[in-house]
Design a protein around this motif. Structure first.
Motif, short mmCIF file in Angstrom:
data_model
loop_
_atom_site.label_atom_id
_atom_site.label_comp_id
_atom_site.label_asym_id
_atom_site.label_seq_id
_atom_site.Cartn_x
_atom_site.Cartn_y
_atom_site.Cartn_z
N SER A 1 7.23 -4.96 -10.79
CA SER A 1 6.17 -4.10 -10.27
C SER A 1 6.20 -2.72 -10.93
CB SER A 1 6.28 -3.98 -8.76
OG SER A 1 7.49 -3.37 -8.40
N ARG A 2 5.04 -2.14 -11.03
CA ARG A 2 4.87 -0.85 -11.71
C ARG A 2 5.11 0.34 -10.79
NH1 ARG A 2 -0.21 -3.18 -12.13
NH2 ARG A 2 -1.11 -1.26 -11.40
N HIS A 3 5.28 0.12 -9.51
CA HIS A 3 5.38 1.22 -8.56
C HIS A 3 6.30 0.81 -7.42
CE1 HIS A 3 3.91 4.08 -5.45
NE2 HIS A 3 3.74 4.87 -6.49
N PHE A 4 7.05 1.75 -6.88
CA PHE A 4 8.06 1.47 -5.86
C PHE A 4 7.48 0.96 -4.54
CE2 PHE A 4 7.15 6.03 -5.84
CZ PHE A 4 6.78 6.24 -4.51
N TRP A 5 6.21 1.16 -4.27
CA TRP A 5 5.60 0.73 -3.01
C TRP A 5 5.11 -0.72 -3.06
CZ3 TRP A 5 5.44 1.19 1.87
CH2 TRP A 5 5.58 2.40 2.52
N PHE A 6 5.23 -1.41 -4.19
CA PHE A 6 4.71 -2.77 -4.27
C PHE A 6 5.33 -3.67 -3.20
CE2 PHE A 6 2.47 -2.17 -8.24
CZ PHE A 6 1.47 -3.13 -8.16
N HIS A 7 4.46 -4.40 -2.51
CA HIS A 7 4.88 -5.33 -1.47
C HIS A 7 3.75 -6.33 -1.22
CE1 HIS A 7 2.62 -2.23 0.66
NE2 HIS A 7 2.43 -3.08 1.64
N ARG A 8 4.08 -7.39 -0.49
CA ARG A 8 3.07 -8.38 -0.12
C ARG A 8 3.36 -8.82 1.31
NH1 ARG A 8 2.82 -12.27 -4.28
NH2 ARG A 8 4.75 -13.14 -3.51
N THR A 9 2.32 -8.90 2.12
CA THR A 9 2.45 -9.31 3.51
C THR A 9 1.50 -10.47 3.81
OG1 THR A 9 0.82 -7.67 4.23
CG2 THR A 9 3.14 -7.01 4.28
N ASP A 10 1.86 -11.25 4.82
CA ASP A 10 1.00 -12.33 5.27
C ASP A 10 0.03 -11.76 6.30
OD1 ASP A 10 2.33 -14.20 3.71
OD2 ASP A 10 3.82 -14.60 5.27
N SER A 11 -0.96 -11.03 5.78
CA SER A 11 -1.93 -10.40 6.67
C SER A 11 -3.22 -10.09 5.92
CB SER A 11 -1.36 -9.11 7.28
OG SER A 11 -0.97 -8.20 6.27
N LEU A 12 -4.28 -10.00 6.69
CA LEU A 12 -5.55 -9.49 6.22
C LEU A 12 -5.59 -8.05 6.73
CD1 LEU A 12 -8.49 -9.66 5.16
CD2 LEU A 12 -9.12 -10.58 7.42
#
Length: 191
Positions: free
Chosen positions: A118-129
């Motif tokens: 990832s290009r940025h420290f905040w990158f994340h993925r969640t199971d949500s809309l």
């Protein structure tokens, strides 16, 4: 805690019903469920409300977001979270905070689910809309393959993608989020 760690409170008005079924104001004051980072000055969030998966009932006047409520980073499938977050400028994050901040609010698995390069420290993925609304300031929404500058009044519909928030300005950005738990797209996002 210094003044730099204070996050602007969010006024929350909650309605309900009296014993005769007439509408009333149940409470009016700051959100009781607040997270303030000890490591990142100016980073924090207030949870205005949340629901568990299943049918939603407006019966009773119990508060769903008390200070004692353990709020996950994102809700289970069918659940909801209404959160207002403050993102300080990226320069407020130390190298250490950038790598450990997800553990402050139980989001290590979401961070691990994001692309390793990832290009940025905040990158994340969640199971949500997630419905996001910029209330004040500006922020860059980053995805694996692009980015867009969001300004006050802009909205985003974030659909379980790997993403990051980059505040490249000199001022905090305040955003409102409504998160709706979704079925997982990828197994590694579940804790």
């Amino acid at each position: 805690m210094t003044d730099n760690h204070v996050v602007q409170p969010v006024r929350r008005i909650v309605t309900g019903h009296d014993e005769h079924g007439r509408s009333i104001i149940v409470s009016d004051g700051p959100c009781p469920n607040i997270f303030v980072s000890d490591d990142v000055q100016g980073f924090g969030a207030s949870v205005a409300w949340l629901t568990e998966p299943g049918d939603i009932s407006n019966a009773g006047n119990d508060d769903a977001a008390t200070a004692e409520t353990q709020v996950p980073m994102y809700p289970k499938a069918g659940g909801t979270i209404f959160r207002v977050a403050t993102f300080p400028p990226d320069t407020a994050y130390s190298d250490t905070a950038a790598t450990t901040m997800f553990s402050e609010f139980g989001g290590e698995h979401a961070r691990a689910a994001a692309a390793e390069d990832s290009r940025h420290f905040w990158f994340h993925r969640t199971d949500s809309l997630d419905y996001g609304i910029v209330l004040e300031g500006e922020i860059w929404l980053m995805t694996d393959e692009g980015e867009r500058l969001m300004k006050t009044g802009d909205v985003v519909v974030q659909r379980g993608t790997s993403h990051s928030w980059s505040n490249r300005s000199e001022k905090p950005c305040r955003m409102a989020f409504i998160l709706i738990g979704s079925l997982p797209l990828f197994e590694e996002t579940r804790p």
